[in-house]
Design an enzyme around this catalytic site. Structure first.
Site, PDB file in Angstrom:
ATOM      1  N   HIS A 222       0.810  -1.229   0.000  1.00 52.19           N
ATOM      2  CA  HIS A 222       0.000   0.000   0.000  1.00 52.19           C
ATOM      3  C   HIS A 222       0.840   1.275   0.000  1.00 52.19           C
ATOM      4  CE1 HIS A 222      -4.090  -1.728   0.802  1.00 52.19           C
ATOM      5  NE2 HIS A 222      -3.329  -2.774   1.075  1.00 52.19           N
TER       6      HIS A 222
ATOM      7  N   ASP B 153       3.321   9.528  -0.673  1.00 53.98           N
ATOM      8  CA  ASP B 153       2.160   8.720  -0.282  1.00 53.98           C
ATOM      9  C   ASP B 153       2.004   7.608  -1.299  1.00 53.98           C
ATOM     10  OD1 ASP B 153      -0.096   8.133   1.257  1.00 53.98           O
ATOM     11  OD2 ASP B 153      -0.787  10.205   1.277  1.00 53.98           O
TER      12      ASP B 153
HETATM   13  P1  ADQ Z   1      -3.262   5.994   4.835  1.00 55.70           P
HETATM   14  O1  ADQ Z   1      -1.856   6.447   5.054  1.00 55.70           O
HETATM   15  O2  ADQ Z   1      -4.083   5.738   6.029  1.00 55.70           O
HETATM   16  O3  ADQ Z   1      -3.308   4.692   3.915  1.00 55.70           O
HETATM   17  P2  ADQ Z   1      -5.082   7.516   2.946  1.00 55.70           P
HETATM   18  O4  ADQ Z   1      -5.028   6.808   1.654  1.00 55.70           O
HETATM   19  O5  ADQ Z   1      -5.114   8.998   2.817  1.00 55.70           O
HETATM   20  O6  ADQ Z   1      -3.873   7.197   3.905  1.00 55.70           O
HETATM   21  O7  ADQ Z   1      -6.373   7.061   3.720  1.00 55.70           O
HETATM   22  C1  ADQ Z   1      -6.797   7.692   4.896  1.00 55.70           C
HETATM   23  C2  ADQ Z   1      -8.238   7.260   5.175  1.00 55.70           C
HETATM   24  O8  ADQ Z   1      -8.584   7.682   6.482  1.00 55.70           O
HETATM   25  C3  ADQ Z   1      -9.213   7.880   4.195  1.00 55.70           C
HETATM   26  O9  ADQ Z   1     -10.155   6.917   3.804  1.00 55.70           O
HETATM   27  C4  ADQ Z   1      -9.876   8.999   5.010  1.00 55.70           C
HETATM   28  O10 ADQ Z   1     -11.221   9.214   4.699  1.00 55.70           O
HETATM   29  C5  ADQ Z   1      -9.754   8.472   6.422  1.00 55.70           C
HETATM   30  N1  ADQ Z   1      -9.604   9.624   7.346  1.00 55.70           N
HETATM   31  C6  ADQ Z   1      -8.603  10.515   7.399  1.00 55.70           C
HETATM   32  N2  ADQ Z   1      -8.834  11.420   8.365  1.00 55.70           N
HETATM   33  C7  ADQ Z   1     -10.006  11.099   8.917  1.00 55.70           C
HETATM   34  C8  ADQ Z   1     -10.784  11.621   9.999  1.00 55.70           C
HETATM   35  N3  ADQ Z   1     -10.401  12.684  10.711  1.00 55.70           N
HETATM   36  N4  ADQ Z   1     -11.927  10.993  10.306  1.00 55.70           N
HETATM   37  C9  ADQ Z   1     -12.326   9.905   9.617  1.00 55.70           C
HETATM   38  N5  ADQ Z   1     -11.639   9.362   8.612  1.00 55.70           N
HETATM   39  C10 ADQ Z   1     -10.503   9.939   8.279  1.00 55.70           C
HETATM   40  C11 ADQ Z   1      -2.353   3.800   3.330  1.00 55.70           C
HETATM   41  C12 ADQ Z   1      -1.304   4.456   2.435  1.00 55.70           C
HETATM   42  C13 ADQ Z   1      -1.986   5.304   1.379  1.00 55.70           C
HETATM   43  C14 ADQ Z   1      -2.963   4.447   0.576  1.00 55.70           C
HETATM   44  C15 ADQ Z   1      -3.877   3.659   1.490  1.00 55.70           C
HETATM   45  C16 ADQ Z   1      -4.687   2.622   0.710  1.00 55.70           C
HETATM   46  O11 ADQ Z   1      -0.425   5.258   3.227  1.00 55.70           O
HETATM   47  O12 ADQ Z   1      -1.030   5.883   0.504  1.00 55.70           O
HETATM   48  O13 ADQ Z   1      -3.746   5.299  -0.247  1.00 55.70           O
HETATM   49  O14 ADQ Z   1      -3.149   2.938   2.476  1.00 55.70           O
HETATM   50  O15 ADQ Z   1      -3.859   1.796  -0.057  1.00 55.70           O
END
Ligand code: ADQ
Length: 477
Positions: free
Chosen positions: A169, A381
């Site tokens: 990921h 990311d």
């Molecule tokens: P993450 O590093 O967790 O994932 P991201 O892809 O941005 O990063 O996902 C974050 C998730 O958390 C999103 O679905 C978002 O809606 C949720 N989120 C963030 N802040 C929130 C809040 N305050 N309240 C509720 N929900 C919140 C890892 C990798 C990424 C990759 C994903 C999936 O680091 O690059 O995109 O896995 O493969």
């Protein structure tokens, strides 16, 4: 037989639930974070087992909760437990003090403590033991993420010959960075014990293959349609780039809900007509939050006409709070927010609204709907789902996405987003300027392009292309 018809054994560091201690004892809650958001909608379509850590110590109450949850769902949750020392060396240590910063090109943050590696292998073996008991012939095993790169090798040692697949990921670094890892060859060889390896982008796949060429003898990569095949002495591994998506319809549909729309109006109306700029992130130094705040400060300093006309809402979900570096980051962000608010705020206008908690889906959608501009500026990311969720939630085809060129999603979204270098404070401030003044027609053209791509390359498309790659195994064996 297509892979959708097989039973799935999913293995990830954390189960898709967390266990909260309440007055009445332990209770289950949905986990947050990108991996779980992405995988949850897929599980309705198939049956199987999910193996992962609960985040707690073993206890009969926890096991009973999981059993009860499993009875009501088509996925059985199987817990793996760790003692405090394992947790410290495997999770905090090897995974988050070595792999996470190194794979995000932040090598100066790494702590290459040699004691971490043995525990990483021990815990990976424990996950493999738990999964091996659950794996029947004809199952597909799907391992997720950097914590578990050695699980495939352990499963092979346990005699599991089913289809073993792995999705990475986070970014995969270039050889110049990966070579710092003292266990670089062991990790690469362990990955070659999988039948299918998936990366987020072609860049990650290219970096992985370049690392193989440099550090593993007798591993040859060749093209096979849009994928690569790597032949190594023990097996043939398919390697592909599969940009992860979101459940587009769920976000678009959710954002059209009238309660969400009413809440979005309430947010906008409370801000006295200011342009709303939104950041939503897990609390993590890779997400570039201090750099983003510096860019916003630059905007306020050098474009004073924007003061009282813009508002930044920064929503940060607590994450990895037991790791000291993350607590330091939290303190740093809070200091910056209060400095900016102190320096530029006036009665009736607060430049930054800082929210430090997890939001439920309707509330998150209301913020996406309220925001004229999404500021998604990670330093690096794997993909970044927030960028995609924001676009999907723009039901009126307006809004501007400012996106870091170092997010995996920039490869798909470069046509509609304003791409920025998150380290370039001045350029990010200028992008905010451009976004604030962007005519509605241009916003519409851009957001429609973004939505079309995100709708098409959604989470089901991701699953189907990953599994479609797996189905090629039958053609070549
Ligand atoms: P993450 O590093 O967790 O994932 P991201 O892809 O941005 O990063 O996902 C974050 C998730 O958390 C999103 O679905 C978002 O809606 C949720 N989120 C963030 N802040 C929130 C809040 N305050 N309240 C509720 N929900 C919140 C890892 C990798 C990424 C990759 C994903 C999936 O680091 O690059 O995109 O896995 O493969």
């Amino acid at each position: 037989m297509g892979w959708l018809e097989h039973r799935m054994v999913v293995i990830s560091n954390r189960l898709p639930i967390t266990i909260e201690e309440t007055k009445e004892g332990p209770a289950l809650e949905a986990s947050s974070g990108g991996l779980v958001t992405a995988l949850r909608p897929l599980l309705n379509d198939c049956e199987g087992v999910w193996v992962g850590w609960t985040g707690t110590d073993a206890s009969p109450a926890v096991e009973a909760l999981l059993e009860e949850h499993s009875r009501k769902s088509n996925f059985v949750l199987k817990p793996v437990f760790m003692c405090p020392e394992e947790r410290s060396r495997f999770y905090i240590g090897f995974s988050n003090e070595i792999l996470w910063p190194l794979f995000h090109d932040l090598q100066s943050r790494c702590n290459f403590d040699p004691t971490y590696w043995d525990t990483y292998l021990t815990v990976n073996r424990r996950f493999a033991d738990a999964a091996a008991i659950e794996t029947h012939s004809d199952d597909v095993v799907w391992v997720h993420d950097y914590h578990l790169m050695s699980v495939g090798a352990s499963l092979r040692q346990l005699g599991v010959n089913e289809r073993l697949t792995y999705f990475h990921h986070i970014p995969f670094p270039s050889p110049d960075i990966f070579e710092k890892l003292p266990w670089r060859t062991e990790i690469l060889k362990a990955l070659l014990d999988f039948d299918v390896l998936g990366f987020q982008t072609l860049r990650d796949r290219r970096n992985f293959v370049a690392c193989l060429r440099k550090f593993v003898k007798h591993a040859e990569a060749r093209e096979y349609g849009e994928h690569l095949i790597v032949d190594s002495p023990r097996r043939t591994t398919f390697v592909g780039a599969f940009p992860i998506g979101i459940d587009y319809e769920e976000f678009a549909h959710g954002a059209s809900d009238h309660e969400v729309a009413a809440r979005a109006d309430e947010i906008v109306n409370s801000l006295n007509g200011c342009r709303v700029i939104l950041g939503v992130d897990r609390l993590d130094y890779t997400k570039g939050i201090p750099e983003r705040l510096a860019a916003y400060r630059h905007l306020l300093e050098f474009h004073p006409e924007r003061r009282q006309r813009v508002v930044l809402i920064e929503v940060v979900v607590p994450s990895r709070e037991d790791i000291p570096k993350y607590l330091e980051l939290k303190t740093q962000i809070e200091r910056q927010v209060s400095e900016i608010n102190g320096q530029y705020g006036e009665p009736g206008w607060v430049p930054i609204h800082y929210i430090h908690r997890s939001l439920d889906r309707p509330e998150l959608l209301a913020y996406y709907s309220a925001a004229h501009i999404a500021l998604v500026t990670p330093l690096k990311d794997g993909m970044n789902l927030v960028a995609k969720e924001y676009c999907a939630a723009r039901v009126h085809d307006d809004g501007v996405l400012i996106l870091s060129e170092f997010a995996g999603s920039a490869f798909q979204l470069n046509r509609g987003a304003l791409l920025v270098n998150p380290y370039d404070t001045r350029a990010v401030a200028e992008a905010i300027e451009t976004a604030c003044d962007m005519p509605p027609a241009e916003q519409r053209t851009r957001i429609r392009k973004l939505k079309a791509r995100i709708r098409h390359e959604n989470i089901f498309h991701w699953r189907d292309s990953f599994w479609g790659c797996g189905e090629l195994i039958a053609q070549t064996s």
